[in-house]
Scaffold this motif. Structure first.
Motif, PDB file in Angstrom:
ATOM      1  N   VAL A  35       0.864  -1.181   0.000  1.00 39.75           N
ATOM      2  CA  VAL A  35       0.000   0.000   0.000  1.00 39.75           C
ATOM      3  C   VAL A  35       0.898   1.227   0.000  1.00 39.75           C
ATOM      4  N   VAL A  36       0.681   2.119  -0.956  1.00 38.81           N
ATOM      5  CA  VAL A  36       1.386   3.402  -0.859  1.00 38.81           C
ATOM      6  C   VAL A  36       0.460   4.340  -0.095  1.00 38.81           C
ATOM      7  N   LEU A  37       0.967   4.808   1.043  1.00 36.52           N
ATOM      8  CA  LEU A  37       0.185   5.690   1.897  1.00 36.52           C
ATOM      9  C   LEU A  37       0.561   7.128   1.560  1.00 36.52           C
ATOM     10  N   ARG A  38      -0.430   8.004   1.522  1.00 34.56           N
ATOM     11  CA  ARG A  38      -0.077   9.416   1.327  1.00 34.56           C
ATOM     12  C   ARG A  38      -0.661  10.239   2.470  1.00 34.56           C
ATOM     13  N   ASP A  39       0.063  11.274   2.852  1.00 38.58           N
ATOM     14  CA  ASP A  39      -0.518  12.319   3.687  1.00 38.58           C
ATOM     15  C   ASP A  39      -0.122  13.642   3.047  1.00 38.58           C
ATOM     16  N   SER A  40      -0.330  14.743   3.746  1.00 38.14           N
ATOM     17  CA  SER A  40      -0.052  16.024   3.098  1.00 38.14           C
ATOM     18  C   SER A  40       1.438  16.258   2.896  1.00 38.14           C
ATOM     19  N   THR A  41       2.277  15.428   3.539  1.00 36.25           N
ATOM     20  CA  THR A  41       3.713  15.700   3.453  1.00 36.25           C
ATOM     21  C   THR A  41       4.457  14.838   2.448  1.00 36.25           C
ATOM     22  N   ASN A  42       3.979  13.621   2.196  1.00 38.36           N
ATOM     23  CA  ASN A  42       4.734  12.730   1.301  1.00 38.36           C
ATOM     24  C   ASN A  42       3.953  11.440   1.042  1.00 38.36           C
ATOM     25  N   ARG A  43       4.625  10.472   0.422  1.00 36.12           N
ATOM     26  CA  ARG A  43       4.068   9.148   0.172  1.00 36.12           C
ATOM     27  C   ARG A  43       5.082   8.120   0.652  1.00 36.12           C
ATOM     28  N   ILE A  44       4.572   6.980   1.144  1.00 39.14           N
ATOM     29  CA  ILE A  44       5.515   5.929   1.570  1.00 39.14           C
ATOM     30  C   ILE A  44       4.892   4.562   1.314  1.00 39.14           C
ATOM     31  N   GLN A  45       5.745   3.632   0.894  1.00 42.57           N
ATOM     32  CA  GLN A  45       5.249   2.274   0.653  1.00 42.57           C
ATOM     33  C   GLN A  45       5.134   1.519   1.969  1.00 42.57           C
ATOM     34  N   CYS A  46       4.003   0.828   2.159  1.00 49.86           N
ATOM     35  CA  CYS A  46       3.795   0.045   3.375  1.00 49.86           C
ATOM     36  C   CYS A  46       3.546  -1.409   2.966  1.00 49.86           C
ATOM     37  N   VAL A  47       4.209  -2.324   3.633  1.00 48.02           N
ATOM     38  CA  VAL A  47       4.074  -3.740   3.281  1.00 48.02           C
ATOM     39  C   VAL A  47       3.217  -4.427   4.339  1.00 48.02           C
ATOM     40  N   ILE A  48       2.123  -5.028   3.880  1.00 48.79           N
ATOM     41  CA  ILE A  48       1.239  -5.747   4.817  1.00 48.79           C
ATOM     42  C   ILE A  48       1.380  -7.248   4.526  1.00 48.79           C
ATOM     43  N   ASP A  49       1.958  -7.927   5.477  1.00 49.38           N
ATOM     44  CA  ASP A  49       2.234  -9.358   5.308  1.00 49.38           C
ATOM     45  C   ASP A  49       1.254 -10.133   6.200  1.00 49.38           C
ATOM     46  N   LYS A  50       0.525 -11.060   5.581  1.00 48.58           N
ATOM     47  CA  LYS A  50      -0.477 -11.835   6.327  1.00 48.58           C
ATOM     48  C   LYS A  50       0.145 -12.515   7.552  1.00 48.58           C
ATOM     49  N   GLY A  51       1.357 -13.030   7.350  1.00 47.98           N
ATOM     50  CA  GLY A  51       2.044 -13.728   8.440  1.00 47.98           C
ATOM     51  C   GLY A  51       2.363 -12.817   9.616  1.00 47.98           C
ATOM     52  N   VAL A  52       2.472 -11.512   9.376  1.00 53.28           N
ATOM     53  CA  VAL A  52       2.800 -10.571  10.456  1.00 53.28           C
ATOM     54  C   VAL A  52       1.540  -9.992  11.096  1.00 53.28           C
TER      55      VAL A  52
END
Ligand code: 4AD
Ligand code: MG
Length: 431
Positions: A35-52
């Motif tokens: 998931v690339v998350l955005r807020d008003s300051t930037n964007r960042i890739q987030c990894v969602i792992d079922k095992g975690v």
């Protein structure tokens, strides 16, 4: 729980973080989601792992449509391959607001985008331009504070015109009629007798019949008015102000400007060069000699002429001494050449046209009355303005800058509508 902005989290660079924002992009499989998350300051890739995150939390990931709002808790790590160089390994997440299929996509028509402006605002293109707009207005304010100018807030409802009656918006005012401000210059002139050097920013309204990429019906005019100043000093001040603003914006928004397609080095170099001043008659000569365009003295320069003229320059140019007959009533005649006004326009290069309009102010009440009458105006509406000449009149000058024209030029935007959150034009006043 303390949430960081994406920018703050990247600065922290490692360890546990909590972030909140919107889904900018999402992809993945039934075990792993990016998931690339955005807020008003930037964007960042987030990894969602079922095992975690576990089966229950991962089941929620199917609802992560683009533009859903979420809270994410996890660990931030350097990741060269991720856009921006960081990645968050999610430990858990919460959907705050689910999202219907988001209607805004890059392939949609301008009309559709404008119709849905309340949603289009979130696009990276528009939000980047709006951040630069915010910085521009801020650094411009800092420039005048440093110079000891006083901020002045003018009335928006005004009883008469300033820049010609044909573009006034009428407003019902109790049992009377008044108008939305076309320029707050006349009030700035009253102000200099008390405060000497004023600046400000105010909404400005013009019922423009032009459907060009440079005209809005509602825009923000940044004005300046100074007692004891003449044409030369005031036009030099306009250059100094704009150069300061361009350099400050470039410094703070290098990456944003690049994203918008601007050549940052070229912009910086331009702000460091000399910006010439030429007379209108000289502009006519250039148009004739270099562009084969025969414009007779006495015609205002329209978009076509401005564009042709600016093909001869790669920096902004001040054009002074326009013909009195096409200028507003308050622009004084040059004593040395009665058919020329002590006024200037600053034209931007690369097809952005007029960004500044300014002048000295006339002290000749009779001349102003005659010119107003010629326009069919009732001079009694201007008695208060003429009064200023009666009680200790001093020479003074000022100029107005269209904030959106400057932002469009600095950001290399295709249309002025991209420089204001909710544009109003001849054809659009909603949403
Ligand atoms: O040249 P203008 O009409 O000048 C004045 O209003 C003077 N009273 C200012 C002064 O001397 N104090 O408008 C000033 C600037 C223009 O140069 C342009 O940048 C912007 O306002 N402007 C517009 N911007 C967007 N949409 C429009 N319809 C605009 N009309 C003017
Ligand atoms: Mg003008």
């Amino acid at each position: 729980m303390t949430f960081l902005t994406i920018q703050e989290a990247m600065k922290q660079g490692s360890g546990e973080v909590s972030l909140h924002g919107w889904v900018y992009r999402e992809r993945g499989s039934n075990k792993l989601k990016f998931v690339v998350l955005r807020d008003s300051t930037n964007r960042i890739q987030c990894v969602i792992d079922k095992g975690v995150v576990g089966d229950d939390n991962f089941a929620q990931a199917d609802k992560l449509q683009v533009e859903a709002s979420i809270e994410i808790h996890g660990e931030i790590k350097k990741e060269e391959r991720a856009p921006g160089g960081y990645e968050v390994h999610v430990k858990s997440f919460v959907i705050v607001g689910e999202c219907d299929q988001f209607p805004i996509r890059s392939d949609q028509s301008r009309e559709f985008m404008d119709e849905n402006r309340h949603l289009t605002l979130r696009t990276r293109q528009l939000s980047t331009a709006l951040k630069i707009r915010s910085t521009y207005l801020q650094v411009r304010e800092e420039f005048f504070i440093k110079k000891g100018f006083i901020r002045f807030d003018p009335p928006i409802l005004q009883p008469s015109q300033c820049e010609g009656g044909s573009t006034l918006f009428e407003v019902k005012y109790y049992k009377d009629t008044t108008y939305l401000s076309q320029s707050w210059q006349l009030y700035a002139e009253a102000a200099v007798y008390a405060l000497e050097r004023v600046y400000g920013t105010a909404p400005t309204f013009r019922a423009e019949k032009s459907k060009t990429s440079r005209h809005l019906s509602e825009f923000w005019m940044v004005e300046t008015e100074c007692a004891w100043m003449g044409l030369h000093e005031i036009s030099e001040l306009a250059k100094e102000e704009l150069k300061h603003c361009v350099l400050a914006v470039v410094e703070k928004h290098t990456e944003d400007l690049k994203f918008l397609g601007q050549d940052v080095d070229k912009l910086r170099a331009m702000a460091e060069k000399e910006w010439p001043t030429i007379k209108y008659r000289e502009a006519l000569r250039l148009l004739k000699e270099k562009k084969g365009m025969d414009v007779p003295f006495g015609k205002d320069l329209r978009t076509v002429e401005e564009d042709k003229l600016m093909e001869c320059f790669d920096v902004p140019v001040c054009v002074t001494h326009y013909p009195v007959e096409v200028m507003a009533f308050y622009k004084p005649r040059d004593p040395e050449n009665q058919d020329e006004a002590l006024c200037f326009d600053m034209l931007a290069p690369d097809g952005y046209g007029e960004i500044v309009g300014g002048s000295q102010s006339s002290m000749d009440v009779e001349d102003m009355k005659q010119r107003l009458e010629k326009e069919g105006e009732d001079c009694s509406n201007y008695e208060w303005y003429f009064d200023l000449r009666k009680y200790g009149g001093v020479p003074h000058s000022g100029y107005g800058i269209g904030a959106e024209r400057v932002v469009a030029w600095i950001c290399k935007l295709e249309n002025i509508k991209e420089a204001i959150p909710f544009p109003r034009t001849m054809l659009r006043w909603k949403p």
